[in-house]
Design a protein around this motif. Structure first.
Motif, PDB file in Angstrom:
ATOM      1  N   VAL A 194      24.850  39.100  42.337  1.00 36.21           N
ATOM      2  CA  VAL A 194      25.340  38.763  43.676  1.00 36.21           C
ATOM      3  C   VAL A 194      25.521  40.014  44.520  1.00 36.21           C
ATOM      4  CG1 VAL A 194      27.244  37.764  44.993  1.00 36.21           C
ATOM      5  CG2 VAL A 194      26.438  36.626  42.923  1.00 36.21           C
ATOM      6  N   GLY A 195      26.123  41.052  43.943  1.00 36.75           N
ATOM      7  CA  GLY A 195      26.357  42.285  44.690  1.00 36.75           C
ATOM      8  C   GLY A 195      25.071  42.968  45.109  1.00 36.75           C
ATOM      9  N   GLU A 196      24.134  43.111  44.174  1.00 37.85           N
ATOM     10  CA  GLU A 196      22.865  43.770  44.492  1.00 37.85           C
ATOM     11  C   GLU A 196      22.069  42.976  45.524  1.00 37.85           C
ATOM     12  OE1 GLU A 196      20.549  44.701  41.094  1.00 37.85           O
ATOM     13  OE2 GLU A 196      22.077  46.006  40.191  1.00 37.85           O
ATOM     14  N   ASP A 197      22.102  41.649  45.420  1.00 35.50           N
ATOM     15  CA  ASP A 197      21.367  40.836  46.382  1.00 35.50           C
ATOM     16  C   ASP A 197      21.971  40.961  47.783  1.00 35.50           C
ATOM     17  OD1 ASP A 197      19.445  39.911  44.590  1.00 35.50           O
ATOM     18  OD2 ASP A 197      20.698  38.239  43.932  1.00 35.50           O
ATOM     19  N   LEU A 198      23.290  41.134  47.858  1.00 33.77           N
ATOM     20  CA  LEU A 198      23.908  41.384  49.158  1.00 33.77           C
ATOM     21  C   LEU A 198      23.356  42.663  49.783  1.00 33.77           C
ATOM     22  CD1 LEU A 198      27.663  40.519  48.531  1.00 33.77           C
ATOM     23  CD2 LEU A 198      26.187  39.455  50.244  1.00 33.77           C
ATOM     24  N   ASP A 199      23.127  43.675  48.946  1.00 31.09           N
ATOM     25  CA  ASP A 199      22.558  44.927  49.447  1.00 31.09           C
ATOM     26  C   ASP A 199      21.166  44.712  50.029  1.00 31.09           C
ATOM     27  OD1 ASP A 199      24.860  46.150  48.577  1.00 31.09           O
ATOM     28  OD2 ASP A 199      23.978  46.961  46.741  1.00 31.09           O
ATOM     29  N   ARG A 200      20.487  43.679  49.567  1.00 31.71           N
ATOM     30  CA  ARG A 200      19.156  43.343  50.090  1.00 31.71           C
ATOM     31  C   ARG A 200      19.238  42.378  51.270  1.00 31.71           C
ATOM     32  NH1 ARG A 200      18.522  43.008  44.286  1.00 31.71           N
ATOM     33  NH2 ARG A 200      17.250  44.767  43.548  1.00 31.71           N
ATOM     34  N   GLY A 201      20.459  41.998  51.638  1.00 28.74           N
ATOM     35  CA  GLY A 201      20.642  41.085  52.750  1.00 28.74           C
ATOM     36  C   GLY A 201      20.495  39.629  52.394  1.00 28.74           C
ATOM     37  N   ARG A 202      20.587  39.286  51.081  1.00 31.11           N
ATOM     38  CA  ARG A 202      20.380  37.914  50.653  1.00 31.11           C
ATOM     39  C   ARG A 202      21.561  37.376  49.854  1.00 31.11           C
ATOM     40  NH1 ARG A 202      15.464  39.674  47.926  1.00 31.11           N
ATOM     41  NH2 ARG A 202      14.023  40.399  49.545  1.00 31.11           N
ATOM     42  N   VAL A 203      21.755  36.053  49.956  1.00 28.74           N
ATOM     43  CA  VAL A 203      22.726  35.341  49.132  1.00 28.74           C
ATOM     44  C   VAL A 203      22.004  34.151  48.524  1.00 28.74           C
ATOM     45  CG1 VAL A 203      24.888  34.042  49.084  1.00 28.74           C
ATOM     46  CG2 VAL A 203      24.668  36.037  50.597  1.00 28.74           C
ATOM     47  N   TYR A 204      21.895  34.135  47.205  1.00 27.76           N
ATOM     48  CA  TYR A 204      21.184  33.047  46.536  1.00 27.76           C
ATOM     49  C   TYR A 204      22.116  31.911  46.114  1.00 27.76           C
ATOM     50  CZ  TYR A 204      16.965  35.894  46.351  1.00 27.76           C
ATOM     51  OH  TYR A 204      15.863  36.641  46.685  1.00 27.76           O
ATOM     52  N   LEU A 205      23.418  32.123  46.136  1.00 28.93           N
ATOM     53  CA  LEU A 205      24.325  31.020  45.841  1.00 28.93           C
ATOM     54  C   LEU A 205      24.321  30.072  47.036  1.00 28.93           C
ATOM     55  CD1 LEU A 205      27.338  32.962  44.271  1.00 28.93           C
ATOM     56  CD2 LEU A 205      25.228  32.138  43.177  1.00 28.93           C
ATOM     57  N   PRO A 206      24.143  28.770  46.808  1.00 27.67           N
ATOM     58  CA  PRO A 206      24.013  27.831  47.926  1.00 27.67           C
ATOM     59  C   PRO A 206      25.227  27.838  48.851  1.00 27.67           C
ATOM     60  CG  PRO A 206      23.344  26.802  45.868  1.00 27.67           C
ATOM     61  CD  PRO A 206      23.979  28.103  45.502  1.00 27.67           C
ATOM     62  N   GLN A 207      24.970  27.699  50.142  1.00 25.50           N
ATOM     63  CA  GLN A 207      26.051  27.685  51.123  1.00 25.50           C
ATOM     64  C   GLN A 207      27.015  26.536  50.863  1.00 25.50           C
ATOM     65  OE1 GLN A 207      26.645  30.039  53.596  1.00 25.50           O
ATOM     66  NE2 GLN A 207      28.603  28.932  53.717  1.00 25.50           N
ATOM     67  N   GLU A 208      26.491  25.385  50.399  1.00 28.15           N
ATOM     68  CA  GLU A 208      27.379  24.255  50.125  1.00 28.15           C
ATOM     69  C   GLU A 208      28.381  24.592  49.019  1.00 28.15           C
ATOM     70  OE1 GLU A 208      24.999  20.915  48.980  1.00 28.15           O
ATOM     71  OE2 GLU A 208      24.297  21.832  47.093  1.00 28.15           O
ATOM     72  N   ASP A 209      28.001  25.460  48.089  1.00 28.66           N
ATOM     73  CA  ASP A 209      28.931  25.870  47.037  1.00 28.66           C
ATOM     74  C   ASP A 209      29.966  26.840  47.594  1.00 28.66           C
ATOM     75  OD1 ASP A 209      27.289  24.360  45.474  1.00 28.66           O
ATOM     76  OD2 ASP A 209      26.454  26.021  44.311  1.00 28.66           O
ATOM     77  N   LEU A 210      29.510  27.783  48.424  1.00 27.12           N
ATOM     78  CA  LEU A 210      30.463  28.686  49.069  1.00 27.12           C
ATOM     79  C   LEU A 210      31.498  27.882  49.852  1.00 27.12           C
ATOM     80  CD1 LEU A 210      28.106  30.733  48.394  1.00 27.12           C
ATOM     81  CD2 LEU A 210      28.763  31.925  50.491  1.00 27.12           C
ATOM     82  N   ASP A 211      31.035  26.902  50.604  1.00 25.57           N
ATOM     83  CA  ASP A 211      31.949  26.085  51.404  1.00 25.57           C
ATOM     84  C   ASP A 211      32.950  25.356  50.523  1.00 25.57           C
ATOM     85  OD1 ASP A 211      30.536  26.893  53.633  1.00 25.57           O
ATOM     86  OD2 ASP A 211      29.365  25.028  53.780  1.00 25.57           O
ATOM     87  N   ALA A 212      32.479  24.835  49.379  1.00 29.27           N
ATOM     88  CA  ALA A 212      33.353  24.066  48.498  1.00 29.27           C
ATOM     89  C   ALA A 212      34.498  24.909  47.944  1.00 29.27           C
ATOM     90  CB  ALA A 212      32.544  23.456  47.353  1.00 29.27           C
ATOM     91  N   PHE A 213      34.272  26.206  47.809  1.00 29.86           N
ATOM     92  CA  PHE A 213      35.302  27.084  47.246  1.00 29.86           C
ATOM     93  C   PHE A 213      35.954  27.965  48.311  1.00 29.86           C
ATOM     94  CE2 PHE A 213      32.924  25.781  43.562  1.00 29.86           C
ATOM     95  CZ  PHE A 213      33.894  25.650  42.587  1.00 29.86           C
ATOM     96  N   GLY A 214      35.672  27.665  49.566  1.00 28.65           N
ATOM     97  CA  GLY A 214      36.313  28.406  50.650  1.00 28.65           C
ATOM     98  C   GLY A 214      35.882  29.852  50.733  1.00 28.65           C
ATOM     99  N   VAL A 215      34.631  30.117  50.411  1.00 30.62           N
ATOM    100  CA  VAL A 215      34.098  31.477  50.428  1.00 30.62           C
ATOM    101  C   VAL A 215      33.089  31.599  51.559  1.00 30.62           C
ATOM    102  CG1 VAL A 215      32.743  33.196  49.146  1.00 30.62           C
ATOM    103  CG2 VAL A 215      34.433  31.780  47.953  1.00 30.62           C
ATOM    104  N   THR A 216      33.134  32.694  52.285  1.00 28.74           N
ATOM    105  CA  THR A 216      32.140  32.965  53.320  1.00 28.74           C
ATOM    106  C   THR A 216      31.274  34.152  52.891  1.00 28.74           C
ATOM    107  OG1 THR A 216      33.504  34.546  54.545  1.00 28.74           O
ATOM    108  CG2 THR A 216      33.774  32.199  55.087  1.00 28.74           C
ATOM    109  N   VAL A 217      30.125  34.270  53.525  1.00 19.49           N
ATOM    110  CA  VAL A 217      29.279  35.432  53.257  1.00 19.49           C
ATOM    111  C   VAL A 217      30.018  36.703  53.641  1.00 19.49           C
ATOM    112  CG1 VAL A 217      27.118  36.584  53.862  1.00 19.49           C
ATOM    113  CG2 VAL A 217      27.148  34.101  53.517  1.00 19.49           C
ATOM    114  N   ALA A 218      30.831  36.630  54.694  1.00 20.94           N
ATOM    115  CA  ALA A 218      31.633  37.787  55.095  1.00 20.94           C
ATOM    116  C   ALA A 218      32.602  38.187  53.981  1.00 20.94           C
ATOM    117  CB  ALA A 218      32.395  37.474  56.380  1.00 20.94           C
TER     118      ALA A 218
END
Length: 323
Positions: A194-218
């Protein structure tokens, strides 16, 4: 003196030469092409390279080519130092042309073309893979898991399907399990990286999962910058780990559907990639702070008994053929 000279000559043979001999690859340039792929495999895919060593020697070069091809394309879009997306487009189209014309000009492509022809790998698998690699040029995230599955079909599932002819399945049902195992390996990497992919400007974890756990890309970016993994992100990752374990559970029956001389190699990869998830758990899911890894002693603990079993299986296969 002649004996000593012969031994010194044998010692100077490059690593992998015995496998090339066993595969019947004699053309000097083509041998070097496969060794180029082997180097990519050894450098970038330690777990799978270790598992590949459990296959019969004559099959290993073709796995080097499959992995080398995938890694070469991946580096063109994923390199943190010198990404070359235009190069991916040009190189990918050139290889697709080569599948039709038989003419290819780069070492990785020549080894891959030989492998595709030797094992009759469907062209559509290569096309699907390159399509997913092109997605990485412009796409930075996935709204749903179904969207991510579409990407993973080309980036991971078809890798399993490309491998399947080399592994010589004994059941047609093996294809479904090969797809699932490819996805399980891919998801293990997504969770770990997850950390390395952020350095590449990408997030592979689905947005619907981030939303379900109250996590933002920020939140992910802030944690990466601060060198810490927030509690909500750790809960999200625990969910992804369990989802990935379910993929492994569904894929596992396919190992018994492979030729006996292939099973230990894939079982080894299955266990060690699964151990990535355990390494993430042991770290407290702190993947934004560092890159976790499976310890070397654990790799040896899994690989050494598997090597003994693989050698026994190869011996049994030879005796059966001679009977």
């Amino acid at each position: 003196m002649a004996v000593n000279s012969h031994r010194r000559a044998a010692w100077r043979r490059p690593a992998g030469a015995t496998s090339l001999d066993a595969a019947g690859i004699t053309d000097p340039r083509l041998r070097q092409d496969f060794l180029t792929c082997r180097a990519l495999h050894a450098e970038h895919g330690r777990t799978y390279f270790l598992a590949t060593g459990l296959l019969p020697p004559g099959k290993r070069p073709y796995v080097w080519a499959l992995y080398g091809f995938a890694r070469y394309a991946d580096e063109l879009v994923d390199s943190l130092e010198a990404p070359d997306p235009d190069g991916l487009l040009t190189w990918g189209e050139s290889f697709l042309d080569a599948l039709r014309t038989g003419t290819v000009h780069d070492p990785v492509g020549r080894a891959m073309l030989t492998t595709v022809r030797r094992w009759d790998i469907p062209t559509e698998h290569v096309e699907a893979f390159l399509r997913s690699m092109r997605m990485d040029i412009t796409r930075t995230g996935y709204a749903t898991y179904a969207d991510l599955e579409e990407y993973m079909y080309g980036s991971a599932a078809v890798i399993g399907l490309q491998m399947l002819p080399v592994l010589e399945p004994v059941s047609a049902e093996a294809a479904c399990h090969a797809r699932l195992l490819g996805e399980a390996f891919q998801m293990s990497n997504f969770v770990r990286d997850v950390g390395e992919d952020l350095d590449r400007g990408r997030v592979y974890l689905p947005q619907e999962d981030l939303d379900a756990f109250g996590v933002t890309v920020a939140d992910l970016r802030a944690g990466r910058a601060a060198g810490s993994t927030p509690a909500a992100v750790r809960r999200l990752l625990a969910f992804e780990v369990e989802r990935t374990r379910e993929l492994y559970r569904r894929a596992e029956p396919g190992i018994a559907m492979l030729h006996p001389t292939s099973r230990d190699a894939i079982r080894c990869a299955y266990v060690l990639y699964g151990d990535i998830l355990r390494a993430v758990e042991r770290s407290g899911y702190r993947v934004l702070e560092r890159r976790v890894a499976v310890p070397l002693p654990r790799r040896a603990q899994v690989a050494l008994p598997a090597l003994a079993r693989a050698r026994w299986a190869r011996g049994q296969a030879v005796r059966w053929q001679q009977a």
